[in-house]
Scaffold this motif. Structure first.
Motif, mmCIF file in Angstrom:
data_model
loop_
_atom_site.group_PDB
_atom_site.id
_atom_site.type_symbol
_atom_site.label_atom_id
_atom_site.label_comp_id
_atom_site.label_asym_id
_atom_site.label_seq_id
_atom_site.Cartn_x
_atom_site.Cartn_y
_atom_site.Cartn_z
ATOM 1 N N ALA A 195 0.809 -1.219 0.000
ATOM 2 C CA ALA A 195 0.000 0.000 0.000
ATOM 3 C C ALA A 195 0.843 1.271 0.000
ATOM 4 O O ALA A 195 0.399 2.313 -0.469
ATOM 5 C CB ALA A 195 -0.931 0.001 1.215
ATOM 6 N N GLN A 196 2.039 1.186 0.572
ATOM 7 C CA GLN A 196 2.934 2.356 0.661
ATOM 8 C C GLN A 196 4.358 1.883 0.437
ATOM 9 O O GLN A 196 4.636 0.701 0.581
ATOM 10 C CB GLN A 196 2.902 2.981 2.081
ATOM 11 C CG GLN A 196 1.577 3.023 2.781
ATOM 12 C CD GLN A 196 0.615 4.013 2.146
ATOM 13 O OE1 GLN A 196 1.035 4.891 1.376
ATOM 14 N NE2 GLN A 196 -0.661 3.853 2.424
ATOM 15 N N PRO A 197 5.263 2.832 0.148
ATOM 16 C CA PRO A 197 6.675 2.430 0.029
ATOM 17 C C PRO A 197 7.235 1.932 1.365
ATOM 18 O O PRO A 197 8.144 1.136 1.398
ATOM 19 C CB PRO A 197 7.397 3.712 -0.403
ATOM 20 C CG PRO A 197 6.329 4.626 -0.910
ATOM 21 C CD PRO A 197 5.060 4.245 -0.191
ATOM 22 N N ARG A 198 6.714 2.471 2.503
ATOM 23 C CA ARG A 198 7.219 2.033 3.821
ATOM 24 C C ARG A 198 6.135 2.233 4.879
ATOM 25 O O ARG A 198 5.136 2.932 4.629
ATOM 26 C CB ARG A 198 8.483 2.818 4.200
ATOM 27 C CG ARG A 198 8.254 4.320 4.228
ATOM 28 C CD ARG A 198 9.520 5.073 4.605
ATOM 29 N NE ARG A 198 9.319 6.522 4.548
ATOM 30 C CZ ARG A 198 8.759 7.238 5.532
ATOM 31 N NH1 ARG A 198 8.379 6.672 6.657
ATOM 32 N NH2 ARG A 198 8.594 8.551 5.405
ATOM 33 N N ASP A 199 6.328 1.643 6.041
ATOM 34 C CA ASP A 199 5.381 1.843 7.138
ATOM 35 C C ASP A 199 5.342 3.336 7.503
ATOM 36 O O ASP A 199 6.372 4.014 7.483
ATOM 37 C CB ASP A 199 5.820 1.052 8.384
ATOM 38 C CG ASP A 199 5.613 -0.453 8.211
ATOM 39 O OD1 ASP A 199 5.016 -0.860 7.192
ATOM 40 O OD2 ASP A 199 6.060 -1.206 9.096
ATOM 41 N N LEU A 200 4.150 3.816 7.870
ATOM 42 C CA LEU A 200 4.010 5.236 8.215
ATOM 43 C C LEU A 200 3.513 5.377 9.654
ATOM 44 O O LEU A 200 2.843 4.486 10.173
ATOM 45 C CB LEU A 200 3.016 5.899 7.250
ATOM 46 C CG LEU A 200 3.442 5.920 5.768
ATOM 47 C CD1 LEU A 200 2.295 6.391 4.885
ATOM 48 C CD2 LEU A 200 4.669 6.808 5.579
ATOM 49 N N HIS A 201 3.825 6.486 10.298
ATOM 50 C CA HIS A 201 3.374 6.778 11.658
ATOM 51 C C HIS A 201 1.834 6.841 11.640
ATOM 52 O O HIS A 201 1.260 7.594 10.850
ATOM 53 C CB HIS A 201 3.972 8.107 12.120
ATOM 54 C CG HIS A 201 3.761 8.387 13.567
ATOM 55 N ND1 HIS A 201 2.539 8.704 14.099
ATOM 56 C CD2 HIS A 201 4.644 8.380 14.610
ATOM 57 C CE1 HIS A 201 2.655 8.896 15.401
ATOM 58 N NE2 HIS A 201 3.936 8.712 15.742
#
Ligand code: BES
Ligand code: MN
Ligand code: MN
Length: 439
Positions: A195-201
């Motif tokens: 879903a995203q390039p990396r985990d997000l806060h």
């Protein structure tokens, strides 16, 4: 079984021929060579056939005493599932051990120990100059891994036999041998969501961005069974309802509720027990087998993975259902989210109870065992059976496992006496098939 033969089986079981990941190619080869050597020692011919990057097939020939006899394929698989957590094994998985009336080892029931009596019966009948049918031995090393080698071999051979015997199934219960006339197919699917390039806060971005675990949940939920226990209509397409006669014959078998209680299972619906045979043998089912992603922290997970399986009922078209499953998964993926799917399909199978091969087999097993033999369906899958059927080869699926052999689990075992029972039945069966009409 004589001590020398038992030792031979133990030696075969000592080879960790795991095909499902973590196994060594050298061990798969060694297990194949081991089986080929048994055939050669009996005076038969055996070779290893490797197709592409597949694990070797053992292909053997044992000729009948008289010319013009029918040809019978005997099939088993030398590959095994991984052992799982070693600390749950009471004795090490690849050090066969006898406790009470059982032999414990990975592969003791699935399938080395179950198939070995069939192989030995054919070899010994051949060696003593009694073998009444031509036997072609086919032992594969990719059954547990969904490999393609044996399917390719069967396809290339065409109708290379008058029937096949597969010892890779179980008895109805300890007093009732069985011929498994129905097996489900299986579509195994690995799913990956990005879903995203990396985990997000999750505080800074939560509520504004896609969550890979939520997407996974969203695409899987519509595949789950409804309140009535049934899958959605699209996933049931083609499933053939059992005949009245077959439904009636299931009444003679052990109650489904007993089979669920035996494993301490929680029922899916209130009629799961009463309807067990039909659901297990004539309906598809969907399982999420594994899910992974995220962390126990305040993040919006970027990625998630899952492994799911759709068991197919006899009558269902594996390729069509594979396409339907993939469409249903893709159709709910939000824009911009990446979905990767890798799936593999095995076709279901069903044989008519009145086929000559099935009738001959039932009578032979009853004579040899002295026990009434049931015709049953299993909810499990043995992919090659459909390949034989497609080549016009009727298949006698049997074997002497029991429901509590713990196949694929820690402490897999096989009842020692069933090695002899299997061998007696296999001898009688092979000889009886000399009467099989040849077409
Ligand atoms: N021997 C089993 C299937 C089986 C077990 C049939 C008991 C009848 C009674 C076989 O080795 C197996 O585990 N098959 C896999 C196939 C899958 C990987 C496509 C299965 O059913 O999960
Ligand atoms: Mn098996
Ligand atoms: Mn198995």
């Amino acid at each position: 079984m004589e001590p020398g033969r038992l030792e031979e089986l133990y030696d075969w079981l000592r080879i960790p021929s795991i095909s499902t990941g973590g196994g060594e190619a050298s061990d798969l080869l060694a297990a194949a060579e081991f089986a080929a050597a048994i055939i050669r020692r009996a005076g038969g011919e055996a070779e290893l056939v490797t197709i592409g990057a597949g694990n070797p097939l053992v292909i053997g020939e044992l000729h009948a005493i008289s010319e013009g006899a029918p040809t019978v394929i005997i099939y088993g698989h030398y590959d095994v599932q991984g052992p799982g957590p070693l600390d749950l094994w009471q004795s090490p998985p690849f050090e066969p051990e006898v406790r009470a009336d059982r032999l414990y080892a990975r592969g003791a029931a699935d399938d080395k120990g179950n198939f070995y009596p069939l192989l030995i019966a054919a070899c010994e009948l051949f060696e003593s100059g009694e073998l009444a049918v031509n036997v072609r031995v086919v032992i594969e090393g990719e059954e547990e891994a969904g490999g393609e080698s044996v399917a390719a071999w069967v396809k290339a051979e065409g109708r290379g036999a008058d029937c096949a015997i597969v010892f890779d199934s179980a008895m109805e219960d300890a007093q009732t041998p069985a011929i498994t006339i129905g097996l489900r197919g299986c579509i195994s699917t690995s799913i990956s969501v990005k879903a995203q390039p990396r985990d997000l806060h999750s505080g800074l971005y939560g509520g504004s961005v896609q969550n890979a675990l939520h997407v996974l949940q969203q695409i899987l939920t519509p595949l789950l069974p409804g309140d009535d226990g049934n899958l959605r209509a699209e996933l049931r397409a083609g499933a053939e309802p059992p005949s009245a006669a077959e439904l009636e014959s299931w009444q003679q078998l052990r109650p489904g509720q007993e089979m669920l209680d035996e494993v301490g299972a929680t029922s899916l619906t209130s009629d799961s027990g009463a309807d067990f045979r039909r659901r297990n043998g004539a309906e598809p089912s969907f399982e999420v087998n594994w899910i992974e992603g995220g962390a126990a922290r305040t993040v919006v997970p970027a990625q998630a993975r899952a492994f799911v399986t759709l068991r197919l009922a006899p009558g269902q078209d594996a390729a069509a259902m594979q396409a339907t499953l993939e469409r249903l998964l893709r159709e709910r993926v939000p824009d911009g989210v990446q979905l990767e799917i890798e799936s593999h399909a095995a076709t279901p199978s069903l044989f008519a109870a009145d086929l000559p091969a099935i009738q001959i087999a039932r009578e032979a097993i009853e004579r040899a065992s002295g026990m009434k033999t049931a015709l049953i369906r299993s909810g499990g899958s043995i992919p090659v059976v459909a390949d034989f059927a497609a080549a016009g080869i009727p298949v006698i699926v049997s074997g002497f496992g029991l429901a509590d052999d713990e196949i694929h689990a820690p402490n897999e075992s096989f009842v020692l006496d069933h090695l002899d029972l299997g061998e007696r039945c296999a001898r009688e069966l092979l000889q009886a098939l000399a009467a099989l009409p040849q077409t």
